[in-house]
Scaffold this active site. Structure first.
Site, PDB file in Angstrom:
ATOM      1  N   CYS A 279       0.839  -1.208   0.000  1.00 32.57           N
ATOM      2  CA  CYS A 279       0.000   0.000   0.000  1.00 32.57           C
ATOM      3  C   CYS A 279       0.870   1.253   0.000  1.00 32.57           C
ATOM      4  O   CYS A 279       1.369   1.671   1.053  1.00 32.57           O
ATOM      5  CB  CYS A 279      -0.936  -0.019   1.212  1.00 32.57           C
ATOM      6  SG  CYS A 279      -1.980   1.438   1.320  1.00 32.57           S
TER       7      CYS A 279
ATOM      8  N   CYS B 191      -0.540   4.122   2.127  1.00 28.59           N
ATOM      9  CA  CYS B 191      -0.379   3.945   3.581  1.00 28.59           C
ATOM     10  C   CYS B 191       1.083   4.149   4.003  1.00 28.59           C
ATOM     11  O   CYS B 191       1.355   4.742   5.032  1.00 28.59           O
ATOM     12  CB  CYS B 191      -0.791   2.543   4.020  1.00 28.59           C
ATOM     13  SG  CYS B 191      -2.225   1.887   3.199  1.00 28.59           S
ATOM     14  N   ASP B 192       2.017   3.607   3.225  1.00 22.69           N
ATOM     15  CA  ASP B 192       3.406   3.513   3.693  1.00 22.69           C
ATOM     16  C   ASP B 192       4.398   4.396   2.949  1.00 22.69           C
ATOM     17  O   ASP B 192       5.560   4.490   3.366  1.00 22.69           O
ATOM     18  CB  ASP B 192       3.888   2.055   3.586  1.00 22.69           C
ATOM     19  CG  ASP B 192       3.025   1.121   4.439  1.00 22.69           C
ATOM     20  OD1 ASP B 192       2.537   1.573   5.488  1.00 22.69           O
ATOM     21  OD2 ASP B 192       2.830  -0.044   4.044  1.00 22.69           O
TER      22      ASP B 192
END
Ligand code: NAP
Length: 313
Positions: A132, A135-136
């Site tokens: 992701c 997200c990261d």
């Protein structure tokens, strides 16, 4: 046991739209999800191919769809579905948080990212291996990252990562991308993106228990190389999330759900929409269309059930 006309499992765009249509037809509707509403939209930065918005953040579109889908009284609740029992006119849904009885079940559980299955992938998950970018990605500001894959996800997320990372190397197993042409053109024009072609990824390498690179064999020369990277983003395709529905007999050999054009499976009262269906085009726009059809079909099916009951008497 809680009883509804319709239970929708999965709160991505397909499930939310099905709930909107069914509740607007005055059916009692429960939307169950094991996480927050929005599904994979939450892992997407800019959505540019959903009509009405030039570009919208995935979490923002999730919020808007959730508000629309619950405005006519649909309930939304937590529940990780474990199994479903088909009892004819009713289906019983077993979750880790209680059971539900429903006349109509709409499966909208979507898909999840596949793993490559090479050494280092599992061990370094959360230590540089990610599925992701939204997200990261921020963990890799100013650093070199690698993306494995050549489809829409790999290229789109690779482009997204260039806003944060120093460089993005897309490592693909062939010499041609699978991604849509518009994404390919954008990636080829982006100075921060490099490509490694014909690469058979062998390992995610590490240093001090964190990702240090992606090791691959060049399929043409047989030589082994390592792309130095602090982050390894894996986008090698998707698989359906259908384990709880194995007992219903609606899955194909790969686990996808087959439906007809009304989104009906071969089990009366069980419908499926969105990425979980066996189909060619997995898009927010297609999931939404299918959700509308299933929501309306739920109404028709319940009408027919009550008509049948009346004629039996
Ligand atoms: P995908 O289209 O199946 O592409 C997977 C990519 O990974 C392919 O390039 C494939 O190579 C490669 N691959 C597969 N297994 C591999 C392995 N073991 N090792 C290395 N590489 C491997 O999957 P996706 O990109 O996740 O997309 C999934 C679906 O969502 C698609 O229908 C896509 O169109 C859709 N999607 C759409 C958008 C958008 O419209 N903006 C964005 C994201 C996703 P080959 O090419 O050689 O098969």
């Amino acid at each position: 046991m809680k009883t509804y006309d319709v239970v929708v499992i999965g709160a991505g765009p397909g499930g939310l739209t099905a709930a909107l249509y069914a509740s607007r037809a005055n059916l009692s509707v429960m939307i169950l999800d094991r996480g927050i509403y929005g599904g994979q939209m939450n892992n997407t930065a800019a959505i540019e191919n959903y009509p009405g918005f030039d570009s919208i953040l995935g979490p923002d579109l999730s919020e808007k769809m959730y508000k629309s889908s619950t405005q006519f009284g649909a309930d939304f609740g937590y529940g990780a579905v474990e199994s479903v029992e088909d009892k004819g006119d009713v289906k019983v849904i077993h979750t880790d948080d209680g059971d539900y009885e429903t006349k109509v079940l709409i499966i909208a559980t979507g898909s999840q990212y596949k793993k490559i299955g090479v050494p280092g992938e599992e061990e370094l998950s959360g230590r540089g291996v990610s599925y992701c970018a939204v997200c990261d990605g921020a963990f890799f500001k100013g650093q070199d990252v690698a993306v494995v894959g050549g489809g829409d996800s790999a290229v789109e997320e690779g482009i997204y990562l260039t806003q944060l990372a120093k460089s993005v190397t897309i490592i693909h197993r062939r010499d041609q991308l699978r991604a849509q042409k518009i994404l390919q053109d954008r990636a080829f024009k982006n100075d921060k993106i490099k490509f490694v072609w014909n690469a058979d990824v062998k390992e995610i390498t590490s240093e001090d228990e964190k990702v240090s690179g992606v090791k691959y064999v060049d399929k043409k020369t047989g030589e082994e190389h390592v792309v130095p990277a602090k982050g390894a983003f894996i986008y090698v395709g998707i698989k359906p999330m259908t384990t709880p529905f194995k007992g219903l007999g609606v899955l194909d050999e790969d686990g996808w759900i087959k439906t007809d054009e009304h989104m009906a499976t071969k089990v009366p009262g069980v419908f499926a929409v969105g990425d979980v269906r066996k189909k060619d085009l997995r898009q927010i726009a297609t999931a939404v269309g299918e959700g509308g059809i299933a929501g309306q079909q739920a109404f028709n099916y319940i009408q027919e059930l009550s008509d049948d009951k009346v004629s039996e008497h």
